[in-house]
Scaffold this motif. Sequence first.
Motif, short mmCIF file in Angstrom:
data_model
loop_
_atom_site.label_atom_id
_atom_site.label_comp_id
_atom_site.label_asym_id
_atom_site.label_seq_id
_atom_site.Cartn_x
_atom_site.Cartn_y
_atom_site.Cartn_z
N ASN A 101 47.32 9.67 -6.93
CA ASN A 101 47.74 8.59 -6.04
C ASN A 101 47.85 9.18 -4.63
N GLN A 102 48.42 8.45 -3.71
CA GLN A 102 48.46 8.94 -2.32
C GLN A 102 49.35 10.16 -2.13
N GLN A 103 50.22 10.44 -3.09
CA GLN A 103 51.16 11.54 -2.93
C GLN A 103 51.02 12.66 -3.96
N GLN A 104 50.15 12.48 -4.96
CA GLN A 104 50.08 13.47 -6.04
C GLN A 104 48.64 13.78 -6.43
N TRP A 105 48.46 15.04 -6.87
CA TRP A 105 47.18 15.52 -7.37
C TRP A 105 47.44 16.26 -8.68
N ARG A 106 46.40 16.39 -9.49
CA ARG A 106 46.44 17.18 -10.73
C ARG A 106 45.53 18.39 -10.58
N LEU A 107 46.00 19.49 -11.14
CA LEU A 107 45.12 20.65 -11.17
C LEU A 107 45.41 21.47 -12.41
N SER A 108 44.40 22.25 -12.80
CA SER A 108 44.51 23.13 -13.96
C SER A 108 44.63 24.56 -13.48
N LEU A 109 45.82 25.13 -13.61
CA LEU A 109 46.01 26.54 -13.24
C LEU A 109 45.12 27.46 -14.07
N PRO A 110 44.99 27.24 -15.39
CA PRO A 110 44.09 28.12 -16.14
C PRO A 110 42.65 28.09 -15.63
N ASP A 111 42.14 26.92 -15.31
CA ASP A 111 40.76 26.83 -14.82
C ASP A 111 40.59 27.53 -13.48
N ILE A 112 41.55 27.35 -12.58
CA ILE A 112 41.46 28.00 -11.27
C ILE A 112 41.56 29.52 -11.43
N ASN A 113 42.45 29.98 -12.31
CA ASN A 113 42.56 31.43 -12.53
C ASN A 113 41.31 32.00 -13.20
N GLN A 114 40.69 31.24 -14.07
CA GLN A 114 39.43 31.67 -14.66
C GLN A 114 38.38 31.85 -13.55
N GLN A 115 38.31 30.91 -12.64
CA GLN A 115 37.37 31.01 -11.53
C GLN A 115 37.67 32.24 -10.67
N LEU A 116 38.95 32.51 -10.42
CA LEU A 116 39.32 33.69 -9.65
C LEU A 116 38.89 34.98 -10.36
N GLU A 161 51.59 17.11 -1.64
CA GLU A 161 50.74 17.49 -0.52
C GLU A 161 50.93 18.93 -0.06
N ASP A 162 52.17 19.45 -0.09
CA ASP A 162 52.40 20.81 0.38
C ASP A 162 51.68 21.83 -0.50
N VAL A 163 51.76 21.66 -1.82
CA VAL A 163 51.09 22.58 -2.74
C VAL A 163 49.58 22.37 -2.66
N TYR A 164 49.15 21.12 -2.57
CA TYR A 164 47.73 20.81 -2.41
C TYR A 164 47.16 21.53 -1.19
N GLY A 165 47.88 21.46 -0.08
CA GLY A 165 47.46 22.14 1.15
C GLY A 165 47.40 23.64 0.98
N SER A 166 48.35 24.21 0.24
CA SER A 166 48.34 25.66 -0.01
C SER A 166 47.09 26.07 -0.77
N PHE A 167 46.70 25.28 -1.77
CA PHE A 167 45.50 25.59 -2.53
C PHE A 167 44.25 25.49 -1.66
N LEU A 168 44.14 24.41 -0.89
CA LEU A 168 42.95 24.24 -0.05
C LEU A 168 42.84 25.34 0.99
N SER A 169 43.96 25.76 1.54
CA SER A 169 43.96 26.80 2.55
C SER A 169 43.57 28.16 1.98
N ALA A 170 44.18 28.53 0.86
CA ALA A 170 43.96 29.86 0.28
C ALA A 170 42.72 29.93 -0.61
N LEU A 171 42.41 28.82 -1.27
CA LEU A 171 41.32 28.80 -2.26
C LEU A 171 40.44 27.58 -2.04
N PRO A 172 39.60 27.58 -1.00
CA PRO A 172 38.80 26.40 -0.69
C PRO A 172 37.97 25.87 -1.87
N PHE A 173 37.51 26.77 -2.76
CA PHE A 173 36.73 26.32 -3.91
C PHE A 173 37.52 25.38 -4.82
N SER A 174 38.86 25.48 -4.76
CA SER A 174 39.69 24.68 -5.68
C SER A 174 39.64 23.18 -5.38
#
Length: 131
Positions: A69-84, A48-61
């Motif tokens: 599950n209730q405590q974990q999320w998956r994300l692709s750093l390459p895809d987010i950096n491509q978008q950036l 949740e802490d890292v998830y919150g950091s992404f939502l705060s800094a990069l709303p598009f993410s």
Amino acid sequence: GHAGWRGTVKQLAVKMVQAMTAAYGSKPADLLAAIGPAIDGCCFLIREDVYGSFLSALPFSKSMIHQVNQQQWRLSLPDINQQLLMQAGIVKSNIILSKTCTCCHPSMLFSHRAHGQQRGTMAALIQLKHA
């Protein structure tokens, strides 16, 4: 430069494009970028802490992060950096995106998640061509 999750949240890819524009007069639409092997969405679980950091800094993410599950999320750093990079003005066709996950291939690539502190380093090359 290296952009793990913290560097991605700090938008290092965007700052790199801005620095090249300021220092060399580079036009973002003319730049070529490559995103090399990195931990990808198949293996990169965040809490949740890292998830919150992404939502705060990069709303598009938000649309690029998937709850496991209730405590974990998956994300692709390459895809987010491509978008950036695209938001910084680099056209998608000028971005090479490796979809090789470092964590999935620990015998071939170093991965903090796979190797912990028993890892090595990787290198990147950057070239500036004068027109």
